[in-house]
Design a protein around this motif. Structure first.
Motif, PDB file in Angstrom:
ATOM      1  N   GLU A 122     -49.016 -65.187 -21.711  1.00 24.64           N
ATOM      2  CA  GLU A 122     -48.973 -66.121 -22.834  1.00 24.64           C
ATOM      3  C   GLU A 122     -47.576 -66.709 -23.018  1.00 24.64           C
ATOM      4  N   GLY A 123     -46.943 -67.033 -21.897  1.00 22.65           N
ATOM      5  CA  GLY A 123     -45.640 -67.689 -21.912  1.00 22.65           C
ATOM      6  C   GLY A 123     -44.453 -66.771 -22.108  1.00 22.65           C
ATOM      7  N   ASP A 154     -48.608 -72.983 -14.988  1.00 23.88           N
ATOM      8  CA  ASP A 154     -48.028 -73.549 -16.202  1.00 23.88           C
ATOM      9  C   ASP A 154     -49.116 -74.054 -17.152  1.00 23.88           C
ATOM     10  N   LYS A 155     -48.685 -74.639 -18.272  1.00 23.79           N
ATOM     11  CA  LYS A 155     -49.637 -75.093 -19.292  1.00 23.79           C
ATOM     12  C   LYS A 155     -50.543 -76.207 -18.782  1.00 23.79           C
ATOM     13  N   LYS A 156     -50.080 -76.960 -17.782  1.00 23.03           N
ATOM     14  CA  LYS A 156     -50.895 -78.025 -17.203  1.00 23.03           C
ATOM     15  C   LYS A 156     -51.809 -77.502 -16.101  1.00 23.03           C
ATOM     16  N   ARG A 157     -51.820 -76.171 -15.941  1.00 20.97           N
ATOM     17  CA  ARG A 157     -52.681 -75.485 -14.974  1.00 20.97           C
ATOM     18  C   ARG A 157     -52.308 -75.809 -13.531  1.00 20.97           C
ATOM     19  N   GLN A 205     -46.978 -70.254 -18.082  1.00 18.14           N
ATOM     20  CA  GLN A 205     -47.806 -69.618 -19.098  1.00 18.14           C
ATOM     21  C   GLN A 205     -48.263 -68.241 -18.646  1.00 18.14           C
TER      22      GLN A 205
END
Length: 327
Positions: A122-123, A154-157, A205
């Motif tokens: 979770e980052g 990352d958050k953008k997968r 992430q």
């Protein structure tokens, strides 16, 4: 034998002999993979399971891989870890509300049950790579400082494999896209000055570490010497294996190889698993903890059979794919 017979025929006909090169089929042929997703149903269309029982290097072989679409926003790619203790993958499965996939990842210390590789959940960094290794023999006062490899999302997968440094003073790790030769000195502490100017903050992430890197730019590139893992002839040893990579079209690949079952499934070398990952389509990939730790569950069911006499080995960290809960 076939080549000699052919040459005798050609000579009798007044034709120059043929030059024959014997290349074992198993050395060049790709493994055949069967889609066995139905065995592990129910699964979303974006997650598939494949199995092979083709021989490898003329030896019996069993392996599974999971292919999961990174851009599927209904999927959650995460990790879980424990502090000062270990759990079996099945226990992690129960703890995490029965996710789709649970697989072992980091190397660890048996004495302290400590992860030896990075975990980001979770980052947040919840486990760090060990960057200092004490030398032995005549070099007892010296240390080597390797950078460990990590796969992150990352958050953008978007996935990435990098060589990463971090300590508790930094919110984000530093990462290099090329391996770094381990520095040798008398310090017990890794110096940031060892990093080149190309090291950048690595904001992910989710991330899990292991090593060595097996594939880079779609080619076999095993950085066992830089990462001080499986150095020397150990690169050619066959063992159960767990590894992870990603494809150019956005799929995460998790490969689990069964081993240490003579006459049934004898495992693979680092080079063999690297070639498998490339054949599957990975552009980058890294090795994870293997041997008795190798275990991958899909919907709580084992894929490969763990090599330990007692079954699943307790581990301090796992990588998880789950369906996102609706809010």
């Amino acid at each position: 034998m076939y080549c000699n017979k052919l040459n005798r025929i050609l000579l009798a006909a007044g034709i120059l002999p043929a030059v024959c090169f014997f290349i074992p089929l198993h050395a060049v042929a790709q493994l055949r993979w069967m889609n066995v997703s139905k065995v592990y149903a129910p699964l979303p269309a974006s997650v598939q399971v494949f199995k092979t029982t083709d021989s490898l290097d003329g030896k019996p072989f069993i392996a599974f891989y999971v292919k999961a679409k990174l851009k599927d926003k209904k999927l959650d790619f995460t990790a879980d870890t424990t502090l000062g203790r270990r759990m079996t993958p099945l226990q992690f499965y129960e703890k995490n509300e029965k996710p789709l996939v649970v697989v072992n990842c980091t190397f660890f210390n048996f004495d302290k049950n400590q992860n030896l590789n990075m975990v980001i959940k979770e980052g947040k960094i919840v486990s760090y790579n060990v960057h200092t290794i004490a030398l032995k023999g005549k070099d007892t006062l010296l240390y080597k400082h390797p950078l460990g490899s990590v796969l992150g999302i990352d958050k953008k997968r978007k996935a990435d494999v990098a060589w990463v440094y971090a300590d508790s003073t930094a919110r984000y790790p530093y990462a290099l896209q090329q391996p770094l030769v381990a520095k040798k000195d008398s310090s017990k502490i890794f110096s940031l000055q060892s990093l080149s100017n190309h090291a950048l903050f690595w904001k992910k992430q989710t991330a899990i570490g292991g090593g060595p890197v097996l594939v880079q730019d779609g080619k076999i590139k095993i950085t066992n010497e830089e990462e001080l893992k499986f150095t020397g002839k150990a690169i050619h040893d066959k063992h159960p294996r767990t590894c992870m990579g990603y494809t150019a079209d956005g799929y995460l690949i998790i490969l689990a190889i069964q081993g240490r079952f003579p006459g049934v499934a004898e495992g693979a070398t680092l080079e063999q698993q690297a070639k498998m990952l490339i054949d599957i389509g990975c552009v980058e990939a890294l090795n994870l903890d293997g041997g008795g730790s190798s275990c991958m569950l899909v919907n709580g069911k084992e894929t490969i059979t763990p090599s330990g006499k007692s079954g699943e080995r307790p581990v301090p960290a796992v990588f998880i794919i789950s369906k996102k809960h609706s809010k």
